[in-house]
Design an enzyme around this catalytic site. Structure first.
Site, PDB file in Angstrom:
ATOM      1  N   LYS A 284      37.747  21.780  44.674  1.00 21.78           N
ATOM      2  CA  LYS A 284      37.182  22.005  46.150  1.00 21.78           C
ATOM      3  C   LYS A 284      37.539  21.024  47.036  1.00 21.78           C
ATOM      4  O   LYS A 284      37.868  19.810  46.728  1.00 21.78           O
ATOM      5  CB  LYS A 284      35.821  22.378  46.171  1.00 21.78           C
ATOM      6  CG  LYS A 284      35.202  23.609  44.968  1.00 21.78           C
ATOM      7  CD  LYS A 284      36.052  24.996  45.464  1.00 21.78           C
ATOM      8  CE  LYS A 284      35.483  26.066  44.656  1.00 21.78           C
ATOM      9  NZ  LYS A 284      35.712  26.044  43.237  1.00 21.78           N
TER      10      LYS A 284
HETATM   11  C1  PLP Z   1      34.043  31.962  44.826  1.00 21.69           C
HETATM   12  C2  PLP Z   1      33.272  31.051  43.571  1.00 21.69           C
HETATM   13  N1  PLP Z   1      32.143  31.220  43.317  1.00 21.69           N
HETATM   14  C3  PLP Z   1      31.366  30.481  42.385  1.00 21.69           C
HETATM   15  C4  PLP Z   1      32.309  29.497  41.858  1.00 21.69           C
HETATM   16  C5  PLP Z   1      31.481  28.622  40.863  1.00 21.69           C
HETATM   17  O1  PLP Z   1      31.551  27.391  41.164  1.00 21.69           O
HETATM   18  P1  PLP Z   1      31.536  26.094  39.880  1.00 21.69           P
HETATM   19  O2  PLP Z   1      32.702  26.138  39.166  1.00 21.69           O
HETATM   20  O3  PLP Z   1      30.791  24.986  40.707  1.00 21.69           O
HETATM   21  O4  PLP Z   1      30.181  26.709  38.962  1.00 21.69           O
HETATM   22  C6  PLP Z   1      33.432  29.409  41.911  1.00 21.69           C
HETATM   23  C7  PLP Z   1      34.331  28.242  41.277  1.00 21.69           C
HETATM   24  O5  PLP Z   1      35.340  28.245  41.381  1.00 21.69           O
HETATM   25  C8  PLP Z   1      34.205  30.171  42.981  1.00 21.69           C
HETATM   26  O6  PLP Z   1      35.398  29.974  43.181  1.00 21.69           O
END
Ligand code: PLP
Length: 380
Positions: A187
């Site tokens: 990110k």
């Molecule tokens: C749109 C979206 N929602 C939720 C998540 C979940 O985040 P994390 O990977 O930090 O658990 C991601 C991760 O890439 C995402 O792209």
């Protein structure tokens, strides 16, 4: 020519120093850095409360638990998102209703939501709009529609930190109950793994802080040696080491936003329409995004090309690419549970999308190399 992945963490000496400082201190897990991050995060997005947790998925799960989602409830989720947006609904025992999206942005529109709501009928309790790539859903319109029906709103803002929507920072919760962020390494700002939920409801924030720590509550009357658990919680805590990295990264939010916007502008000018059937994802019009992804839309069928082969050609030229996302409803787990979803917009977006390298440390020379490689691939 060096390989440029589609995303790369921007870790500088100041970040490393901030982490080392915590490693040399008394607290490695939750110490002073976590509340410091929460206070800083709420200040930059303009919201009352920010609750830090272990990743974006647990942020979405904590928000869903705070809403009180339960078996029998239905939640409308755009079909084009990462698995986690839908999975957290199932983790609470509720059901997902997949909604279509705009084929040219990948974002759920009011008209998509209305159609899904009409077809679904009773039982919907919430909607989870997703700001794919950093492009925002029209939260004003979605919230007006959802509020009229008494639905709760959770923004999946995992891609959208630093952007704005109808004049409010993403995460201000001007049009939602919760906004959930990911600080994953790909990110724009990272703590390696990490997440944050924002809300303007202090009671909900308190509940999420308990839920991220096994459901434990403490009181002054009981003293420091006793704790009580009134509801089942999880270990979804963020450590001070991770929080220190996030704080250090967020201090340069404006600088990173500016650099990412410059790269996006250059890609748009150089690549939009370089060949029939190649364009960039259409920006949504109700905010200023800080894009996490730069996505091209390529009509591979029309060009007679296979996406995998194009990705390989670009990789050989040093350009990493990625696809965000396969429609979640087409995963075997969801197909088995709900059958085949009617989401032509999500499938059309998915078939054409390809993300190019976008990160703050990409140099002018590297941006030019990416542009050149893409042009060579599509202009015969
Ligand atoms: C749109 C979206 N929602 C939720 C998540 C979940 O985040 P994390 O990977 O930090 O658990 C991601 C991760 O890439 C995402 O792209």
């Amino acid at each position: 020519m060096s390989f440029k992945p589609y995303a790369r963490p921007d870790v500088r000496d100041s970040d490393i120093d901030a982490v080392v400082e915590v490693l040399k201190s008394q607290f490695l897990t939750t110490g002073p850095k976590v509340p410091e991050l929460e206070a800083f995060f709420s200040k930059i997005v303009g919201v009352q409360e920010a609750v830090a947790c272990s990743n974006g998925t647990t942020a979405l799960h904590l928000a869903s638990l705070a809403l009180g989602l339960k078996p029998g409830d239905k939640v409308i989720v755009p079909a084009l998102t990462f698995l986690a947006t839908a999975n957290v609904v199932r983790m609470c025992g509720a059901d997902v209703v997949f909604c279509d999206v705009d084929p040219d942005t990948g974002i759920m529109r009011l008209e998509d939501l209305q159609k899904t709501a009409e077809l679904t009928g009773q039982g919907v309790v919430a909607v989870y709009p997703v700001h794919i790539g950093g492009h925002c859903a029209d939260m004003k319109a979605i919230s007006a529609y959802a509020r009229k029906r008494g639905w709760k709103i959770v923004e999946d803002a995992c891609h959208a930190l630093g952007g704005s929507n109808h004049g409010h920072s993403v995460g201000a919760c001007a049009y939602s109950d919760f906004a959930c962020f990911s600080l994953h390494a790909v990110k724009s700002f990272t703590s390696c793994e990490g997440g944050v939920v924002t809300t303007n409801d202090p009671a909900m924030a308190e509940r999420m802080r308990r839920l991220r720590n096994h459901g434990i509550s403490r009181s002054e009357e009981a003293g420091p040696l006793r704790y009580e658990m009134h509801e089942l919680g999880f270990n979804y805590r963020l450590s001070d080491v991770h929080a220190a990295l996030a704080l250090s990264q967020l201090e340069r939010l404006d600088e990173v936003a500016k650099r990412r916007a410059e790269i996006v502008e250059c890609y748009r000018q150089e690549l939009n329409g370089i060949a029939d059937a190649v364009c960039s994802v259409k920006p949504t019009l109700h905010g200023v995004p800080l894009l996490h992804l730069f996505q091209l839309l390529i009509d591979f069928e029309k060009l007679g090309l296979a996406r995998d082969a194009v990705a390989q050609t670009l990789a050989k030229k040093g350009v990493g690419t990625q696809v965000h996302y396969q429609p979640v409803c087409d995963q075997p787990y969801y197909k088995k549970r709900y059958g085949v979803a009617d989401v032509p917009g999500a499938r059309r977006f998915y078939k054409r999308v390809l993300a190019l390298p976008l990160y703050a440390s990409l140099t002018e020379v590297e941006v030019k190399q990416v542009v050149q490689a893409v042009k060579e691939t599509f202009i015969y």
